[in-house]
Design an enzyme around this catalytic site. Structure first.
Site, PDB file in Angstrom:
ATOM      1  N   LYS A  16       3.311   7.539  -5.162  1.00 55.14           N
ATOM      2  CA  LYS A  16       4.738   7.507  -4.878  1.00 55.14           C
ATOM      3  C   LYS A  16       5.062   6.562  -3.732  1.00 55.14           C
ATOM      4  CE  LYS A  16       4.908  12.460  -5.804  1.00 55.14           C
ATOM      5  NZ  LYS A  16       4.979  13.767  -5.124  1.00 55.14           N
ATOM      6  N   GLY A  17       4.052   6.263  -2.928  1.00 53.64           N
ATOM      7  CA  GLY A  17       4.298   5.602  -1.646  1.00 53.64           C
ATOM      8  C   GLY A  17       5.073   4.296  -1.691  1.00 53.64           C
ATOM      9  N   GLU A  49       2.169  -2.201  -3.707  1.00 55.47           N
ATOM     10  CA  GLU A  49       1.507  -1.060  -3.079  1.00 55.47           C
ATOM     11  C   GLU A  49       2.035  -0.879  -1.656  1.00 55.47           C
ATOM     12  OE1 GLU A  49       0.412   1.655  -3.117  1.00 55.47           O
ATOM     13  OE2 GLU A  49      -1.744   1.783  -3.448  1.00 55.47           O
ATOM     14  N   ASP A  50       2.045   0.352  -1.203  1.00 51.32           N
ATOM     15  CA  ASP A  50       2.528   0.612   0.156  1.00 51.32           C
ATOM     16  C   ASP A  50       1.533   0.159   1.216  1.00 51.32           C
ATOM     17  OD1 ASP A  50       0.676   2.566  -0.521  1.00 51.32           O
ATOM     18  OD2 ASP A  50       1.939   4.278   0.009  1.00 51.32           O
ATOM     19  N   ASP A 105      -5.842   0.551   2.471  1.00 53.89           N
ATOM     20  CA  ASP A 105      -6.617   1.301   3.456  1.00 53.89           C
ATOM     21  C   ASP A 105      -8.099   1.024   3.189  1.00 53.89           C
ATOM     22  OD1 ASP A 105      -7.079   3.196   5.502  1.00 53.89           O
ATOM     23  OD2 ASP A 105      -7.092   4.857   4.094  1.00 53.89           O
ATOM     24  N   LYS A 133      -4.564  -2.098   6.595  1.00 53.84           N
ATOM     25  CA  LYS A 133      -5.439  -1.647   7.689  1.00 53.84           C
ATOM     26  C   LYS A 133      -6.826  -2.219   7.438  1.00 53.84           C
ATOM     27  CE  LYS A 133      -4.269   2.960   7.294  1.00 53.84           C
ATOM     28  NZ  LYS A 133      -4.212   4.387   7.607  1.00 53.84           N
ATOM     29  N   PHE A 137      -2.704   6.691  11.185  1.00 57.75           N
ATOM     30  CA  PHE A 137      -2.127   7.250   9.965  1.00 57.75           C
ATOM     31  C   PHE A 137      -0.607   7.118  10.045  1.00 57.75           C
ATOM     32  CE2 PHE A 137      -0.775  10.126   6.725  1.00 57.75           C
ATOM     33  CZ  PHE A 137      -1.731   9.931   5.742  1.00 57.75           C
ATOM     34  N   VAL A 138      -0.044   6.308   9.145  1.00 55.24           N
ATOM     35  CA  VAL A 138       1.378   5.996   9.237  1.00 55.24           C
ATOM     36  C   VAL A 138       2.208   6.772   8.222  1.00 55.24           C
ATOM     37  CG1 VAL A 138       1.182   3.711  10.287  1.00 55.24           C
ATOM     38  CG2 VAL A 138       0.976   3.934   7.812  1.00 55.24           C
ATOM     39  N   ASP A 183       3.881   9.139   3.229  1.00 53.10           N
ATOM     40  CA  ASP A 183       4.025  10.538   3.621  1.00 53.10           C
ATOM     41  C   ASP A 183       2.807  11.069   4.346  1.00 53.10           C
ATOM     42  OD1 ASP A 183       2.316  10.509   1.262  1.00 53.10           O
ATOM     43  OD2 ASP A 183       2.466  12.686   1.363  1.00 53.10           O
ATOM     44  N   ARG A 185       8.700  10.674   4.059  1.00 53.20           N
ATOM     45  CA  ARG A 185       8.895   9.479   3.229  1.00 53.20           C
ATOM     46  C   ARG A 185      10.253   8.840   3.491  1.00 53.20           C
ATOM     47  NH1 ARG A 185       4.858   9.268  -0.747  1.00 53.20           N
ATOM     48  NH2 ARG A 185       4.172  11.258  -1.562  1.00 53.20           N
TER      49      ARG A 185
HETATM   50  P1  IMP Z   1      -7.060   3.272  -0.292  1.00 50.30           P
HETATM   51  O1  IMP Z   1      -7.463   3.510  -1.698  1.00 50.30           O
HETATM   52  O2  IMP Z   1      -7.978   3.923   0.698  1.00 50.30           O
HETATM   53  O3  IMP Z   1      -6.823   1.812   0.048  1.00 50.30           O
HETATM   54  O4  IMP Z   1      -5.766   4.097  -0.048  1.00 50.30           O
HETATM   55  C1  IMP Z   1      -4.568   3.717  -0.460  1.00 50.30           C
HETATM   56  C2  IMP Z   1      -3.631   4.887  -0.560  1.00 50.30           C
HETATM   57  O5  IMP Z   1      -3.868   5.924   0.403  1.00 50.30           O
HETATM   58  C3  IMP Z   1      -2.259   4.343  -0.272  1.00 50.30           C
HETATM   59  O6  IMP Z   1      -1.636   3.958  -1.460  1.00 50.30           O
HETATM   60  C4  IMP Z   1      -1.562   5.480   0.420  1.00 50.30           C
HETATM   61  O7  IMP Z   1      -0.877   6.250  -0.517  1.00 50.30           O
HETATM   62  C5  IMP Z   1      -2.669   6.313   1.033  1.00 50.30           C
HETATM   63  N1  IMP Z   1      -2.772   6.012   2.478  1.00 50.30           N
HETATM   64  C6  IMP Z   1      -3.717   5.304   3.111  1.00 50.30           C
HETATM   65  N2  IMP Z   1      -3.483   5.215   4.429  1.00 50.30           N
HETATM   66  C7  IMP Z   1      -2.326   5.878   4.639  1.00 50.30           C
HETATM   67  C8  IMP Z   1      -1.524   6.138   5.815  1.00 50.30           C
HETATM   68  O8  IMP Z   1      -1.817   5.710   6.944  1.00 50.30           O
HETATM   69  N3  IMP Z   1      -0.397   6.864   5.608  1.00 50.30           N
HETATM   70  C9  IMP Z   1      -0.020   7.337   4.397  1.00 50.30           C
HETATM   71  N4  IMP Z   1      -0.726   7.111   3.280  1.00 50.30           N
HETATM   72  C10 IMP Z   1      -1.877   6.389   3.392  1.00 50.30           C
HETATM   73 MG    MG Z   2       0.033   4.661  -2.443  1.00 53.10          MG
END
Ligand code: IMP
Ligand code: MG
Length: 193
Positions: free
Chosen positions: A46-47, A102-103, A106, A134, A155-156, A162, A168
């Site tokens: 949803k982000g 994508e939001d 990470d 990040k 953590f944002v 969220d 959100r």
């Molecule tokens: P990744 O697969 O670890 O790159 O994670 C990506 C997903 O984790 C993002 O689409 C976010 O929904 C969630 N996420 C990662 N870091 C944060 C954060 O700092 N705040 C909120 N959601 C996060």
């Molecule tokens: Mg996401």
């Protein structure tokens, strides 16, 4: 206590004016690169929905939109870091110029997986725009073609992102203070990306 945390206790990282200005710049760059074609935006629920909604209104090229939802397990929950699609696209992407929206990048697992799965569906082109990045958290090597802001390992929340489904709606991006949260939200919301 998570539930007692209020918005005013969350330190500011990016204010809404700064976000809006950067989104306009990204839209201008994307519009230049996709001149003469239709960009097919794929929002990751949803982000990313608020970011997508702002971005699309600043594009000067024709666009279409679709969404998918992902479930990702952080290393805190399942060591494999498994990712899966929980809601797939409504439309086929064969022959389309697809831009994943994508939001945040990470560990990179979600986007790495998405790029893999979607490229197998024969789009004409496939790129990624992430509002936040990040890089210090990266486990799987992924780079966004367009990136809004590089941020530190915090953590944002806000602007679509969220913590346990909260925050959100904030117009700014804020972060969770480390005290009182243990280790970076313990991956609590990772399955609700
Ligand atoms: P990744 O697969 O670890 O790159 O994670 C990506 C997903 O984790 C993002 O689409 C976010 O929904 C969630 N996420 C990662 N870091 C944060 C954060 O700092 N705040 C909120 N959601 C996060
Ligand atoms: Mg996401």
């Amino acid at each position: 206590m998570t539930n007692s945390l209020s918005e005013s206790e969350l330190p500011l990282l990016l204010d809404s004016g700064k976000i809006q200005a950067r989104v306009r710049e990204l839209a201008a760059e994307i519009s230049r690169d996709y001149a003469g074609s239709t960009v097919h935006l794929v929002g990751v629920l949803k982000g990313a929905w608020i970011f997508l909604a702002d971005l699309i209104r600043h594009l000067s090229v024709p666009s279409t939109v679709d969404f998918l939802a992902i479930q990702s397990y952080g290393a805190e929950i399942v060591s494999s870091g498994e990712v899966k699609i929980t809601k797939d696209l409504d439309l086929g992407i064969e022959g389309r110029d697809v831009l994943i929206v994508e939001d945040i990048l990470d560990t990179g697992r979600t986007c790495h997986y998405l790029l893999d799965v979607l490229s197998a569906r024969s789009p004409r082109s496939l790129k990624l725009v992430a509002l936040l990045d990040k890089p210090s958290r990266r486990i799987v090597p992924v780079q966004a073609d367009y990136r809004g802001f590089e941020i530190p390992d915090v953590f944002v929340v806000g602007y679509g992102l969220d913590f346990d489904q909260r925050f959100r709606n904030l117009p700014d991006v804020r972060y969770l203070p480390k005290s009182g949260f243990g280790t970076r939200a313990s991956g609590l919301d990772k399955d609700l990306a």
